[in-house]
Scaffold this active site. Structure first.
Site, PDB file in Angstrom:
ATOM      1  N   HIS A  75       0.838  -1.181   0.000  1.00  0.00           N
ATOM      2  CA  HIS A  75       0.000   0.000   0.000  1.00  0.00           C
ATOM      3  C   HIS A  75       0.882   1.244   0.000  1.00  0.00           C
ATOM      4  O   HIS A  75       2.104   1.183   0.133  1.00  0.00           O
ATOM      5  CB  HIS A  75      -0.938  -0.015   1.204  1.00  0.00           C
ATOM      6  N   GLU A 110       1.408   3.615   2.146  1.00  0.00           N
ATOM      7  CA  GLU A 110       2.211   3.858   3.342  1.00  0.00           C
ATOM      8  C   GLU A 110       3.439   2.955   3.380  1.00  0.00           C
ATOM      9  O   GLU A 110       4.546   3.401   3.721  1.00  0.00           O
ATOM     10  CB  GLU A 110       1.358   3.623   4.605  1.00  0.00           C
ATOM     11  N   THR A 129     -25.662  11.111 -33.205  1.00  0.00           N
ATOM     12  CA  THR A 129     -24.511  10.221 -33.031  1.00  0.00           C
ATOM     13  C   THR A 129     -24.209   9.422 -34.283  1.00  0.00           C
ATOM     14  O   THR A 129     -23.152   8.796 -34.391  1.00  0.00           O
ATOM     15  CB  THR A 129     -24.763   9.233 -31.883  1.00  0.00           C
ATOM     16  N   TRP A 162     -16.105   9.313 -38.967  1.00  0.00           N
ATOM     17  CA  TRP A 162     -16.000   9.703 -37.557  1.00  0.00           C
ATOM     18  C   TRP A 162     -16.670  11.066 -37.391  1.00  0.00           C
ATOM     19  O   TRP A 162     -16.420  11.968 -38.187  1.00  0.00           O
ATOM     20  CB  TRP A 162     -14.552   9.778 -37.093  1.00  0.00           C
ATOM     21  N   ARG A 215     -11.383   4.901 -21.122  1.00  0.00           N
ATOM     22  CA  ARG A 215     -11.423   3.433 -21.136  1.00  0.00           C
ATOM     23  C   ARG A 215     -10.394   2.860 -20.173  1.00  0.00           C
ATOM     24  O   ARG A 215     -10.680   1.929 -19.411  1.00  0.00           O
ATOM     25  CB  ARG A 215     -11.139   2.921 -22.547  1.00  0.00           C
ATOM     26  N   ASP A 228     -21.207  -1.529 -35.318  1.00  0.00           N
ATOM     27  CA  ASP A 228     -19.858  -0.947 -35.393  1.00  0.00           C
ATOM     28  C   ASP A 228     -18.735  -1.969 -35.251  1.00  0.00           C
ATOM     29  O   ASP A 228     -17.575  -1.635 -35.522  1.00  0.00           O
ATOM     30  CB  ASP A 228     -19.686   0.122 -34.308  1.00  0.00           C
ATOM     31  N   LEU A 258     -13.400  -2.190 -28.281  1.00  0.00           N
ATOM     32  CA  LEU A 258     -13.520  -1.672 -26.912  1.00  0.00           C
ATOM     33  C   LEU A 258     -12.288  -2.020 -26.064  1.00  0.00           C
ATOM     34  O   LEU A 258     -12.403  -2.450 -24.919  1.00  0.00           O
ATOM     35  CB  LEU A 258     -14.798  -2.171 -26.237  1.00  0.00           C
ATOM     36  N   SER A 290     -29.887  -9.317 -24.376  1.00  0.00           N
ATOM     37  CA  SER A 290     -30.848 -10.169 -23.675  1.00  0.00           C
ATOM     38  C   SER A 290     -31.097 -11.494 -24.382  1.00  0.00           C
ATOM     39  O   SER A 290     -31.268 -12.528 -23.741  1.00  0.00           O
ATOM     40  CB  SER A 290     -32.168  -9.425 -23.474  1.00  0.00           C
ATOM     41  N   GLU A 321     -20.411   2.818 -23.252  1.00  0.00           N
ATOM     42  CA  GLU A 321     -20.233   3.213 -24.654  1.00  0.00           C
ATOM     43  C   GLU A 321     -21.250   2.421 -25.449  1.00  0.00           C
ATOM     44  O   GLU A 321     -20.990   1.297 -25.868  1.00  0.00           O
ATOM     45  CB  GLU A 321     -18.819   2.897 -25.138  1.00  0.00           C
TER      46      GLU A 321
END
Length: 362
Positions: free
Chosen positions: A52, A54, A162, A171, A185, A201, A205, A225, A292
């Site tokens: 740590h 300390e 977007t 872009w 990230r 896309d 990531l 899902s 994202e």
């Protein structure tokens, strides 16, 4: 509080940032040891399981720290885990005074570290430092709310688009803004995206900035899902740990790489329930997560008040009608809308980055 105390405490916060990309699930902590106006040692917590702050500062100082003052950005820990209790280590070192910038909310520490020091005759002073609290807001969220600090990222035109209706989005923002995303990230423990983004896309990531290659790879989380994504998408390539989250309506496919895990969670409105997802990520030691994703998933986080901060990149262009928006959710009244407070604005090339935090009072 003296000017010197404040100076040294702020230095501990600066040092603590050295562990920003590597020390989770532990908090970032920095430490400075001073005697007679001379800094004897400095240290910060680099990664979980290692020394740590300390302990590292004591090692940097050498053997003789008797009578010194220890400045630390977070209350010294009071229990033995993978490393000894830092409060007892400071007692054994013979320091005379400890100045703390923030108390630790962990139930095994909260106030106990201070008590160990005081019982040993060490003077303890708590100087509440806002910078120290900002440093650990993700850790505090995980400990006190049992969910990570949720940061949403968006990149849009000035008219809130977007992507074009066709889905074309690369872009909207320029290279400086896209490089800045790599920082967010890298400091996140998980990146959450949805099926639509994966299929449209094919994102990796991952952290691609060469200057951030020392950062641990964030867990990639795909909210899907029905497990409708193609296993050929690069997010399922096994390059870094990936969590594919679904509901009981879907059966996991076979043949996935070892680094790709499927997880069934409860359902809400025919989608993966987000509260249990965040609780699961907290259990896995995630302090901060980055969302994202497309408008549907982002809208769900906003509608359910499950966001804490927003990094918004605005490009100086207009994309017109029929485009895709940032967040898809509806309101009955203007007063019901989520509201953020601007905490930082910065130019990145031609683009603007606005950082917001959610206003909790409604």
């Amino acid at each position: 509080m003296s000017a010197a105390d404040l100076l040294y405490l702020r230095r501990t916060v600066e040092l603590a940032e050295g562990g920003r990309f590597t020390c989770a699930p532990n908090p970032c902590v920095g430490c400075v040891i001073v005697r007679d106006g001379v800094i004897l040692g400095r240290g910060y917590h680099q990664r979980a399981g290692d020394g740590h702050a300390e302990v590292n500062a004591l090692a940097d100082a050498g053997a003789d720290v008797a009578g010194a003052t220890v400045y630390v950005s977070l209350e010294p820990c009071a229990f033995t885990g993978r490393t000894p209790a830092c409060a007892r280590t400071l007692v054994q070192a013979g320091v005379a005074r400890v100045v703390i910038a923030a108390l630790d909310p962990h139930p095994k520490v909260s106030g106990a570290g201070v008590e160990i020091l005081r019982q040993a005759g060490i003077e303890v002073q708590h100087i509440d430092l806002p910078e120290a609290h900002l440093l650990i807001q993700g850790y505090v969220s995980r400990i006190t709310r049992q969910r990570p600090w949720v940061r949403v990222k968006s990149a849009s035109s000035l008219d809130g688009a977007t992507a074009l209706a066709s889905g074309e989005s690369q872009w909207i923002t320029g290279p400086q803004a896209r490089r800045d995303v790599q920082y967010w990230r890298a400091r996140s423990d998980a990146i959450i995206t949805g099926r639509g983004t994966v299929m449209a896309d094919d994102p990796a990531l991952t952290v691609r900035d060469a200057d951030l290659q020392h950062a641990r790879a964030p867990l990639r989380v795909v909210v899907d899902s029905a497990l409708a994504c193609s296993t050929g998408q690069q997010i399922f390539n096994g390059a870094v740990p990936t969590l594919w989250v679904h509901t009981k309506r879907a059966a996991p496919p076979g043949g996935l790489p070892a680094e790709v895990e499927t997880l069934m969670l409860p359902e809400q409105d025919n989608q993966v329930a987000l509260q249990p997802l965040l609780a699961e990520l907290a259990e896995r030691g995630c302090n901060e997560v980055l969302v994202e994703a497309g408008a549907g998933l982002v809208g769900s986080f906003v509608a359910q008040d499950l966001w804490d901060a927003w990094v918004c990149y605005l490009a100086p262009r207009w994309l017109g009608a029929g485009t895709r928006g940032v967040a898809d959710y509806s309101l009955a009244r203007l007063a019901d809308g989520a509201q953020g407070q601007v905490v930082d604005v910065q130019m990145l090339g031609d683009d603007i980055r606005i950082q917001l935090e959610r206003r909790h009072e409604r």
